[in-house]
Design a protein around this motif. Structure first.
Motif, mmCIF file in Angstrom:
data_model
loop_
_atom_site.group_PDB
_atom_site.id
_atom_site.type_symbol
_atom_site.label_atom_id
_atom_site.label_comp_id
_atom_site.label_asym_id
_atom_site.label_seq_id
_atom_site.Cartn_x
_atom_site.Cartn_y
_atom_site.Cartn_z
ATOM 1 N N SER A 136 28.311 32.550 50.592
ATOM 2 C CA SER A 136 28.889 33.646 51.372
ATOM 3 C C SER A 136 30.226 34.051 50.772
ATOM 4 O O SER A 136 30.878 33.271 50.078
ATOM 5 N N LEU A 137 30.616 35.290 51.037
ATOM 6 C CA LEU A 137 31.839 35.870 50.480
ATOM 7 C C LEU A 137 32.749 36.296 51.614
ATOM 8 O O LEU A 137 32.321 37.012 52.527
ATOM 9 N N ILE A 138 34.011 35.851 51.573
ATOM 10 C CA ILE A 138 34.980 36.174 52.613
ATOM 11 C C ILE A 138 36.120 36.986 52.013
ATOM 12 O O ILE A 138 36.700 36.601 51.001
ATOM 13 N N LYS A 139 36.441 38.094 52.645
ATOM 14 C CA LYS A 139 37.535 38.950 52.209
ATOM 15 C C LYS A 139 38.761 38.675 53.059
ATOM 16 O O LYS A 139 38.708 38.743 54.277
ATOM 17 N N SER A 140 39.891 38.349 52.413
ATOM 18 C CA SER A 140 41.112 38.091 53.167
ATOM 19 C C SER A 140 42.111 39.235 53.062
ATOM 20 O O SER A 140 43.168 39.193 53.691
ATOM 21 N N ALA A 141 41.789 40.260 52.266
ATOM 22 C CA ALA A 141 42.669 41.423 52.138
ATOM 23 C C ALA A 141 41.878 42.577 51.545
ATOM 24 O O ALA A 141 40.895 42.361 50.816
ATOM 25 N N ASP A 142 42.272 43.787 51.861
ATOM 26 C CA ASP A 142 41.627 44.965 51.276
ATOM 27 C C ASP A 142 42.040 45.118 49.819
ATOM 28 O O ASP A 142 43.173 44.800 49.437
ATOM 29 N N LEU A 143 41.116 45.622 49.021
ATOM 30 C CA LEU A 143 41.394 45.909 47.614
ATOM 31 C C LEU A 143 41.160 47.401 47.391
ATOM 32 O O LEU A 143 40.003 47.839 47.299
ATOM 33 N N PRO A 144 42.231 48.200 47.323
ATOM 34 C CA PRO A 144 42.083 49.651 47.143
ATOM 35 C C PRO A 144 41.302 49.973 45.872
ATOM 36 O O PRO A 144 41.556 49.394 44.808
ATOM 37 N N PRO A 145 40.353 50.901 45.947
ATOM 38 C CA PRO A 145 39.524 51.227 44.785
ATOM 39 C C PRO A 145 40.222 52.069 43.726
ATOM 40 O O PRO A 145 39.621 52.375 42.693
ATOM 41 N N ASP A 146 41.477 52.431 43.966
ATOM 42 C CA ASP A 146 42.204 53.222 42.972
ATOM 43 C C ASP A 146 42.954 52.337 41.980
ATOM 44 O O ASP A 146 43.776 52.827 41.200
ATOM 45 N N GLN A 147 42.682 51.035 42.027
ATOM 46 C CA GLN A 147 43.327 50.103 41.105
ATOM 47 C C GLN A 147 42.273 49.342 40.307
ATOM 48 O O GLN A 147 41.073 49.424 40.584
ATOM 49 N N ARG A 148 42.730 48.578 39.316
ATOM 50 C CA ARG A 148 41.859 47.720 38.520
ATOM 51 C C ARG A 148 42.178 46.269 38.836
ATOM 52 O O ARG A 148 43.313 45.940 39.183
ATOM 53 N N TYR A 149 41.176 45.393 38.691
ATOM 54 C CA TYR A 149 41.359 44.016 39.150
ATOM 55 C C TYR A 149 40.810 42.991 38.149
ATOM 56 O O TYR A 149 39.783 43.217 37.499
ATOM 57 N N VAL A 150 41.529 41.882 38.088
ATOM 58 C CA VAL A 150 41.065 40.704 37.351
ATOM 59 C C VAL A 150 40.888 39.592 38.382
ATOM 60 O O VAL A 150 41.868 39.059 38.914
ATOM 61 N N PHE A 151 39.640 39.274 38.708
ATOM 62 C CA PHE A 151 39.344 38.188 39.640
ATOM 63 C C PHE A 151 39.335 36.875 38.863
ATOM 64 O O PHE A 151 38.650 36.756 37.836
ATOM 65 N N GLY A 152 40.082 35.892 39.362
ATOM 66 C CA GLY A 152 40.063 34.563 38.780
ATOM 67 C C GLY A 152 39.253 33.653 39.681
ATOM 68 O O GLY A 152 39.631 33.434 40.836
ATOM 69 N N TYR A 153 38.131 33.138 39.186
ATOM 70 C CA TYR A 153 37.213 32.345 40.015
ATOM 71 C C TYR A 153 37.475 30.856 39.819
ATOM 72 O O TYR A 153 37.541 30.383 38.684
ATOM 73 N N HIS A 154 37.586 30.116 40.930
ATOM 74 C CA HIS A 154 37.854 28.672 40.908
ATOM 75 C C HIS A 154 37.019 27.990 41.999
ATOM 76 O O HIS A 154 36.852 28.565 43.074
ATOM 77 N N PRO A 155 36.569 26.764 41.788
ATOM 78 C CA PRO A 155 36.508 26.070 40.497
ATOM 79 C C PRO A 155 35.279 26.488 39.703
ATOM 80 O O PRO A 155 34.408 27.184 40.227
ATOM 81 N N HIS A 156 35.205 26.045 38.465
ATOM 82 C CA HIS A 156 34.069 26.379 37.607
ATOM 83 C C HIS A 156 32.786 25.753 38.122
ATOM 84 O O HIS A 156 31.725 26.373 38.100
ATOM 85 N N GLY A 157 32.894 24.509 38.637
ATOM 86 C CA GLY A 157 31.695 23.776 38.999
ATOM 87 C C GLY A 157 30.918 23.402 37.745
ATOM 88 O O GLY A 157 31.379 23.621 36.630
ATOM 89 N N VAL A 158 29.747 22.858 37.914
ATOM 90 C CA VAL A 158 28.920 22.505 36.762
ATOM 91 C C VAL A 158 28.355 23.758 36.109
ATOM 92 O O VAL A 158 28.367 23.907 34.892
ATOM 93 N N ILE A 159 27.884 24.703 36.929
ATOM 94 C CA ILE A 159 27.289 25.926 36.398
ATOM 95 C C ILE A 159 27.974 27.183 36.937
ATOM 96 O O ILE A 159 28.053 28.193 36.250
ATOM 97 N N GLY A 160 28.504 27.161 38.139
ATOM 98 C CA GLY A 160 29.151 28.338 38.703
ATOM 99 C C GLY A 160 28.173 29.214 39.459
ATOM 100 O O GLY A 160 28.154 30.445 39.298
ATOM 101 N N MET A 161 27.362 28.614 40.310
ATOM 102 C CA MET A 161 26.349 29.358 41.045
ATOM 103 C C MET A 161 26.961 30.379 42.003
ATOM 104 O O MET A 161 26.420 31.469 42.195
ATOM 105 N N GLY A 162 28.101 30.044 42.599
ATOM 106 C CA GLY A 162 28.749 30.980 43.510
ATOM 107 C C GLY A 162 29.227 32.224 42.797
ATOM 108 O O GLY A 162 29.172 33.334 43.336
ATOM 109 N N ALA A 163 29.700 32.059 41.569
ATOM 110 C CA ALA A 163 30.158 33.203 40.789
ATOM 111 C C ALA A 163 28.998 34.146 40.502
ATOM 112 O O ALA A 163 29.136 35.376 40.562
ATOM 113 N N ILE A 164 27.830 33.581 40.188
ATOM 114 C CA ILE A 164 26.649 34.397 39.905
ATOM 115 C C ILE A 164 26.226 35.170 41.141
ATOM 116 O O ILE A 164 25.983 36.386 41.091
#
Length: 346
Positions: free
Chosen positions: A102-130
């Motif tokens: 599941s994905l939880i949003k804690s703040a709005d992200l205005p679409p007029d900007q660009r974003y670099v999402f940093g995903y943590h932790p890597h895990g063994v494969i990163g199933m949540g990231a996929i």
């Protein structure tokens, strides 16, 4: 054993094989099958390619395809070839529902900007990231309208025939600096997701822990400053709990061997295990364990073509503070079974 017990049984108990009962709800079988398809996508793809190579009449097409892959196609450097129908496919809903993710949003992200999402932790494969960024299974487009996500992975994955086409169709792209810049320069609403800890962090992916490789990872911060993109930390509770790993503490022979492998090939292979397709405690499929990915508040940066070391450290400090804020706010809900607190190990 009832179906619900598939989630709750003791993963540490491997004294005997616990087989899946004959009667399992249809939706759970579909979930398990979808995860099995993804975990075997690479060998299946290579198998298909080998079969094609076994027919001499197809060799001209195979040679042409390989020439295109290695010398012509620039899609991995330009955001892939995302197909909305594939990203929204029912298969990915089953995939996410398996754990569930599941994905939880804690703040709005205005679409007029660009974003670099940093995903943590890597895990063994990163199933949540996929599930969250490689597909739309958890509603990314609904939670963050106007933002186009691109999950990034090693460039070497795009040298694998057939398999690369699946990645590109999901909008997954190369994690090279050139690729990141190309995507972010596509304009407002463009975004990339980098699994910051990488191969090194996968060796620390043990259930109940949250050990992050982050202190020396400043390349993604430099990228954000150069492009003027906001940094957004994402912490996935449960990512480290879907596999078990053989003990590989720092200094052990196994750890040194894995690090040597990483130095040579650019990635490493955690010695992990999970469940099987027809049993609950022996195999290479992930356990059913909830993964909750919390998207933090955006960290705005001042655009600079040549950020100084002080600039990088100042932004990194704010980034880590927001990451720790997510952990403190949600750990009592989503990390009740933790064995240690969030730790930045390197």
């Amino acid at each position: 054993m009832g179906a619900q017990e598939e989630v709750d049984y003791d993963q540490s108990d491997h004294t005997k094989i616990k087989f899946v009962p004959f009667v399992v709800p249809r939706h759970r079988r579909l979930q398990t099958f979808s995860v099995f398809l993804w975990t075997t996508a690479l060998p299946i793809s290579l198998g298909i390619f080998c079969i094609l190579c076994s027919f001499p009449p197809l060799w001209p097409l195979v040679i042409g395809y390989l020439t295109w892959v290695f010398l012509i196609d620039q899609a991995p450097m330009r955001g892939g070839r995302p197909q909305a129908w594939l990203r929204k496919s029912r298969v990915w809903e089953w995939f996410a529902g398996y754990y569930p993710v599941s994905l939880i949003k804690s703040a709005d992200l205005p679409p007029d900007q660009r974003y670099v999402f940093g995903y943590h932790p890597h895990g063994v494969i990163g199933m949540g990231a996929i599930a969250n960024f490689g597909t739309d299974a958890t509603g990314f487009s609904r939670l963050f309208p106007g933002i186009t996500p691109h999950l990034l992975t090693l460039a070497s994955n795009f040298k694998l025939p057939v398999y690369r086409e699946l990645l590109l169709a999901l909008g997954i792209s190369s994690v090279s600096m050139k690729s990141c810049q190309n995507i972010l320069r596509q304009g407002p609403g463009s975004s990339i997701t980098i699994v910051v800890g990488g191969a090194a962090e996968s060796l620390s992916a043990h259930p109940g822990t949250a050990d992050l490789t982050l202190k020396r990872r400043k390349g993604f911060i430099k990228l954000a400053i150069r492009t003027g993109a906001s940094l957004v930390p994402v912490f996935s509770f449960g990512e480290n709990d879907i596999f078990n790993q053989l003990s590989n503490e720092r200094g052990t022979r196994l750890y040194k061997l894995q690090k040597r492998f990483q130095a040579v090939f650019g990635f490493t292979l955690p010695i992990f295990f999970g469940r099987g397709l027809f049993n609950y405690n022996m195999g290479l499929m992930p356990y059913r364990h909830p993964i909750v990915s919390v998207v933090g508040r955006p960290i705005k940066v001042k655009q600079k073509d040549h950020p100084s070391t002080a600039d990088l450290e100042e932004v990194q400090e704010r980034y880590i503070a927001e990451l720790k804020r997510i952990w403190e706010d949600y750990k009592e809900v989503y990390a009740k079974s933790r064995t240690k607190e969030l730790t930045i190990i390197a």
